[in-house]
Design a protein around this motif. Sequence first.
Motif, short mmCIF file in Angstrom:
data_model
loop_
_atom_site.label_atom_id
_atom_site.label_comp_id
_atom_site.label_asym_id
_atom_site.label_seq_id
_atom_site.Cartn_x
_atom_site.Cartn_y
_atom_site.Cartn_z
N ARG A 315 122.65 47.91 90.05
CA ARG A 315 123.67 46.95 89.60
C ARG A 315 124.47 46.48 90.81
O ARG A 315 125.34 47.20 91.32
CB ARG A 315 124.59 47.56 88.55
N GLN A 317 127.37 44.69 92.48
CA GLN A 317 128.71 44.31 92.03
C GLN A 317 129.49 43.69 93.17
O GLN A 317 129.52 44.19 94.28
CB GLN A 317 129.50 45.51 91.51
N TYR A 322 128.48 40.84 88.30
CA TYR A 322 127.40 41.80 88.39
C TYR A 322 126.05 41.09 88.39
O TYR A 322 125.89 40.01 87.80
CB TYR A 322 127.41 42.76 87.19
N ASP A 324 122.21 42.75 87.58
CA ASP A 324 121.40 43.94 87.32
C ASP A 324 119.96 43.65 87.75
O ASP A 324 119.35 42.66 87.35
CB ASP A 324 121.43 44.31 85.84
N HIS A 333 116.71 49.43 80.09
CA HIS A 333 117.95 48.66 80.25
C HIS A 333 118.11 47.67 79.10
O HIS A 333 119.20 47.53 78.53
CB HIS A 333 117.93 47.94 81.60
N CYS A 340 118.35 42.05 82.68
CA CYS A 340 118.00 42.16 84.09
C CYS A 340 118.00 40.77 84.71
O CYS A 340 117.23 39.91 84.31
CB CYS A 340 116.62 42.80 84.27
#
Length: 888
Positions: A315, A317, A322, A324, A333, A340
């Motif tokens: 992830r 950040q 964010y 992913d 996920h 994603c």
Amino acid sequence: MKLSVNYNYNQARSKIFIILFSCFSIASFFFPASVLAAPSLTNLKAETPGKIEKFNKFEISFNLENTDFTNPYFPYDPHPAAGIEPGIGVSVDALFLPPGEVNWQNAKKTPCFYYQPVREVGSGSNISLLPEGPADWRCRFSPEEEGSWKYQVKVTEAAGSAQSAIGSFETIACTSQEHLCKGYLKVSQADSRFFEFSNGEPFVSPLLNMEEGNPFNDLSDLRQNIAKLGNNGARFIRWFPTGEGANFMIAPYGDWIRIAWGFSEGRERFDIVDTASGKKVSFRPYYYSTQQIPAERSQYRFSFRGRVEGQKVMRLQLGNSYLDICSETNTIHKANGFQCAYQQSGWHDYSLTINNSNSSLTAGVRGLYVSAEAPSPFNASAEGSIRLHSMVLQRDETGRGDWGPNLLTRGDPDTHLYVDQPSAARLDEALKLSERYGVYHKLTVFEKNDRVLNHFQPDGSFGDSYRCDWGECPVNFYSADGQAARWYEDAYARYFIGRWSYSPSIHSLELCNESGWYEDPRGSGRILSFDSAWHLAGLVHDLSPRHVMMTNSFWGYWIGDFFNNPEKKYLIDYSDQHLYSQQNGSSGAISNIWQDSAAYVRECFNLFRGYRNSGYLKPIIKGEGGVAASGTDPQHPEVQKEPQGLWYHKKLWAHIGILGSSCDGEWYPRMFKDCSSWDAEAGCQYPNTQANTFKMFQAYETFMKGEPVNNGSFTEIGTDLENGQQINTSNSNIRAWGVKSNRDGRMLLWIDNRNHTWTNPQSSPVSSTLTISGLLSGEYDLEWWNTRTGQKTNQETKSISNSGQISLAINNLEADLAIKLIPKAIFPTNPVCRGDVDNNGQVNADDFYQIISSWGREGVDLKENLNDDGKVNGFDLIIAIGDWGCGS
């Protein structure tokens, strides 16, 4: 053939151009552009313009152009160790020609260094030094001599060499900064048991470790705590700017990057590495692998190169945004309700750009489904892997997409390749503050358990750390000449000296904390840490324009084979021993004196006397110490419950009876502990408003200030010593330790109620008469001092007759006190010349000859045995040196 007079100029010019172009092309084929264009130095300027006071920093900056080097942190080396590409670095040096000198061969030389400018961002506790603008080169130097200095910068790399024009600056007397004006620290010339400044003033502050409470771990704390140490006389500190210790935000070089990325499950990994990008190490993040910096209203970009496989997720950040990143096969996920942004396997470059309006910014890569420390649903570890490297956070410095330098600390796991510039800037700040407040640093240069350096094999390959029979051991770190790990270490040592050796606040350096002292298991015959420490010491002495003191530390024991080696001891300026105390059990490396901290110091004193009697005449320092219930960690839980801080108070004042040495080295000084704060222990009562370690050091320094104990004339006295050094007491429950001068009769003395200890703070008062002999006859001021306040409480006049004795009545002593005996006028008719071996009434060369002739003899009745320790050795020679001319 006859030439035409109607020659076509344009046609000729074209032919000439073709010929020249052909020649240039041929030359370019045989001689690369780097050979044709030598490097150049541009924009040379003084960052410290005007006249420079003695011992103050002179700094110049410049740029390098037309260069071929690929790593600015490495020196130029056409034949480096195996496994290292030749010629990838650059060597830049500055020569400083002293006043009146004309031969540049006699110039002082220092390495210059690659430098990333920083600026202060944020406010209050949210403040930091962040990189900004283009990098340049710097040279630093602190002149020790007044007058007109000249300087020149030289650069050498694969493309060739160049040098700057000659510049100059004026050095004047030092008047503006009290502590800087004292100069550098060194071993005393008059009494080699002491440290002293360039101006001859003794340095007698006992050592303290700064690994408790993270006192230097952010800029706000650093500024507050350096000032607090210096303002209270706590001047001698030891810590690890390597990542090993508590102050992990000042780690310019080496070791793991996880210290800057949340520790815990964040790890360096060597199994899945981006070798196609030339990498040797990867970083595996966990959920809290982020950094937070003070930020501004601007555009920021975070980028890295990473790889994810299986069910784990990266992830990315930046602020509140964010991305992913999942593998092609990831299903967990999406099943947990997340998307994603990327779903691909293998190594890829990733980045995220945001417009920030907050005062702080979080950047990093959170590992999801890595460990149980994450919040649900990411706290269940799934199969797969996450690896990344080259993490970079940049700010748009102009608003036009001009991305600045990396703002992150330790953003790449290949830590052997660079010097972290944010960390280096913090060390700059620590030394600058220390110069102002008079704080002096004993620093380790490396971490012996460096995760990266310990993977370099002797042949230059990158493999597993060496494993001894007791487990993983730092054999590769203790590498030899011609091996990669040593080459990388030497490159950083060169950078370290270039950037920081200018500072008088550097007391000394040691190779690493607690070296192992075993023989090379590979059979080279080397004692690994000995060879490595001697090598570093020699390198530092060769590189530095001033003498930087060198030592090393070992676990527990004093290693005479290292410190007193006949061939190598000249490289090591003083010795170091670690000695803890514990309540339960002991060994040769652990003291069993734990209830009485003054006796614990006295045990250290006797150990050090033994080393000196074996012929070691340099300063000796206890590098670490403290009391524990068992082992060496944690601190004994009852120490913080005793409100007077008697463990600390008596350990400090017992130093009055020790010439030169520091027997403190406290690992738990509780200077940055607060009984009312979040780190309070059960029942904590120390420190408090009445008693704390800062106040104790302030009182001790006030008492010792201006005392010339390093002048070679002082000898120890005490109730536990014998013959001419003995103090007689009528009550054994009172002990007294101190020093007296054989030159003018001056005396310092600490007097203590033996029963009043940190484990027995409610002991009854005691009385005694102390009788001290061997003093010079004359008139004296006798001063009585309160050791808690550091204030003189009473003064009286004392006359000492030809008997050379004084008696002191000590009545109802509850704790302790100190006295000074200060001569007013010495009777010249009856001097006590302790160094007068042949009893002819004066100390001269004949006495020196007799001592040297009897060197090594043993026996309490030997007249050459001046200090009554039973041997004729360096102690006796020191006494004679201190008495030189006495009676003449």
